[in-house]
Design a protein around this motif. Structure first.
Motif: not given
Length: 421
Positions: A53, A326, A148-149, A101, A308-310, A335, A338, A329-330
């Motif tokens: 990533e 961030i 994040w994912y 991350m 994983s988180d941001m 998403q 990604w 990214l959401s």
């Protein structure tokens, strides 16, 4: 984070530097961190990201930069093996990036340092995420960062062997045992199932069994492993070894080639394994395996949720741009894009309605499993307790101790370690 293969070393180093991360007069208070300016943003945003990533994110952020002229996102890719120590050292030295991350089990540990900024309520709506995903950033009712994912475990099995054995994917624990036996005795597999029992993976297969049995591993702020429900789970786990349906002597590196060769009929794993099997199995192997939801235990069919988180650090030099990055990214479409970039599953529920995801039938199984998947508690000491679980579960798998002895050993050590809160 795929914690099976990407766990960072030094899981408790951060506890030794808590004093360095707390009580700084320059830090913003949680109340000040609740809102982010919604106007135009400019300047640089520094981001640390790990693994594949991290390698892909640098090019991916060009869309964010194009939508926000005057903003430059600088991504530093770092390895999972050094990520944890690098972050904790940065906290100790007041040299954190704006954004990082982090592994989904790190939130409690890092939040306790005082270095993370609480998630602003005016930019992020927790209801858009899978509930289990949001649990990874929620520490005692305060969110630190944004999911994040995600990833979760499902059942992988050889369709050709199942057809030969005349069995369908199991829906219950009882059917699961019979399924594994049929793959071995009628389907041609040397071992009906490949069940994890060594460092790095076993706890992620046992926690779902505890939850499926109706148990919890935390009650009233304390670890609770030595329970009737956990005993039911460990007996189910151990039964595959005692009945010789799963090996406890697999040579290192033999799996997943053993599945590709047909020596193993099934296993539990995450979404990344689809790509591994398609690549390593060669032409046509995609037609020899499929995925199915976790078999239901006495109470539920809950699975494990990782990912994983941001997070944004309180020392961020460009806080507003960091949080807006961030937020971007959401977005569901981001998403979904990604996912097409690195096959990381969206943490945002609505993203699963995007065409990039709806066309894949195997992916839909993961989407359904995520609806009630659960995550370990965000305790600062979880990584230590996870290693205890792995050590004791290997003893159980190798026949060195009973399920009862295993639970008592885990509980005793977990009590000594404590939650860290």
């Amino acid at each position: 984070m795929n914690t099976t293969t990407r766990r960072a070393a030094g899981g408790v180093l951060v506890l030794a530097i808590m004093a360095a991360g707390c009580g700084r007069s320059a830090d913003r208070t949680p109340e000040q961190a609740q809102n982010v300016t919604t106007g135009k943003i400019t300047g640089e945003v520094t981001v640390w990201a790990m693994g594949e990533e991290g390698k892909a994110l640098g090019a991916f952020v060009k869309d964010f930069e194009a939508a926000n002229p005057g903003v430059k996102v600088n991504v530093t890719a770092i390895g999972w093996d050094v990520a944890h120590d690098k972050i904790t050292a940065a906290i100790a030295g007041s040299a954190t990036p704006d954004v990082s991350m982090v592994g989904s089990t790190w939130s409690g540990e890092l939040a306790k340092t005082g270095a993370l900024e609480p998630t602003p309520g005016n930019l992020v709506d927790k209801s858009v995420f899978f509930p289990g995903a949001w649990q990874t950033v929620d520490v005692n009712g305060t969110a630190y960062g944004v999911p994040w994912y995600v990833e979760t475990r499902v059942l992988y099995y050889r369709t050709d062997q199942a057809k030969k054995a005349g069995v369908e994917p199991p829906k219950t624990w009882e059917e699961f045992t019979a399924f594994a036996r049929a793959l071995k005795e009628k389907g041609g597999a040397k071992n009906g199932f490949n069940q994890s029992y060594t460092q790095g993976a076993s706890w992620q297969e046992v926690l779902p069994l505890i939850w499926q049995a109706g148990g919890e591993i935390v009650k009233d702020g304390k670890y609770t492993f030595d329970t009737p429900e956990a005993l039911t789970a460990l007996k189910q786990y151990a039964s595959l070894f005692t009945q010789k349906l799963a090996p406890n002597d697999t040579p290192e590196g033999a799996f997943p080639q053993s599945f590709i060769k047909g020596e193993v009929g099934g296993f539990f794993s995450g979404p990344w394994m689809v790509g591994v099997l398609n690549n390593d199995g060669g032409p046509g192997f995609k037609d020899k395996f499929d995925v199915a939801p976790y078999p239901k235990g006495p109470v539920s069919a809950t699975s494990f949720l990782g990912g994983s988180d941001m997070v944004v650090f309180k020392k961020a030099k460009n806080r507003d741009a960091a949080w807006k990055f961030i937020q971007w990214l959401s977005e569901p479409k981001v998403q979904a894009k990604w996912y097409t970039t690195v096959k990381a599953l969206p943490a945002v529920v609505k993203a699963w309605q995007e065409p990039e995801l709806t066309a894949d039938k195997q992916l839909a199984v993961f989407g359904e499993q995520l609806k009630d998947a659960k995550t370990p508690p965000p305790f600062p000491t979880w990584e230590q307790v996870a290693r205890v679980l792995e050590t004791e579960l290997e003893k159980l798998a190798r026949g060195a101790q009973t399920p009862e002895q295993t639970l008592k050993a885990i509980q005793s050590q977990a009590d000594t370690i404590g939650t860290g809160l």
